[in-house]
Design a protein around this motif. Sequence first.
Motif: not given
Length: 320
Positions: A217-235
């Motif tokens: 979860t922390a790694n997926y959230q880190h991607v979203l912190d870098l890029n809120p529009f990263n659809e792969d991380a959100a999914l």
Amino acid sequence: MGIFKSLFSSSKEENPEEEKAKTDQKNFDILKYDGIRAQKMGRLAYAIKCFTEALNIQEDFETMTYLANAYIVANEQENALHILDRMVEIEPDHVNTLLTRVHVLFFLDKDAEVIEVCQHIIELDPENHLPYYLMSKAKKATGDLLGGIADLTKTITIKEDFSEAYLLRAEILISMKQAKEALPDVEKVIELVPEEETAFLLKGKIHEALGDMDDATANYQHVLDLNPFNEDAALLAGKLLITQEKLDEAITFFDEAIETNPAFAKAYAERGRAKNLKGDKDGAFEDLKKSIELNPEGEEAQKMNGQHTNFDNMYKGGIF
């Protein structure tokens, strides 16, 4: 006086073939450099026309390079390959041309030819890391995963800071269910490129495969912190909440993802799945409907195709 005029005129006369050669060279230069200017301005169709006409006058390797690149940018890969094939006939050992040809072959899904060309490049330039890397991509595509890993290891031996090689080797190892073995490669990528989103996504997948859900979860959230529009991380983050049966959190999470990106079709589908698991059939149906409206060619639409004539029948038929 007439004699002097005659002598003077004869000295100025040129052989018709020489005159034609000069005219052809002038026209070639005009067309070539008009094409270069047009290409720099993004006028690809005109650039292609100029280069083609120039090559009708004179077969020039540099101009062929410009034309091939223009075709590639214009997404006319078959035409680019035709030019590159001729360039290889002219200069069989020109490494840059061979590498460009490899990239075009990838676009055309000609992976077996990619491997063959890369092997030739390696014979010409064994210390060049790129053909090993490109060959590994082709082997991955053809299912030769161990061969791909071997080529990537060779790539890294030649160029230790080539992050793309570590990343691809990690992807292959994960696909082979060797998540633990992939972790050092992902960490190396993050060391080399600290904001590489794909590396954090892979790290999240590795921790998820190893059962470390908090780290995932922390790694997926880190991607979203870098890029809120990263659809792969959100999914991945939202699906992980569903897997953990945190359905209310998953629905809230996808509410926010949809607010950030209202055209996020898969977010609607996943929110619908969470609602369905909570027993909200109507809400699930509306979300699935919206997902298919946004992406008529997507996975959800394909699942529905041929099974139900309309949404009402799909709903009554219990697709959920």
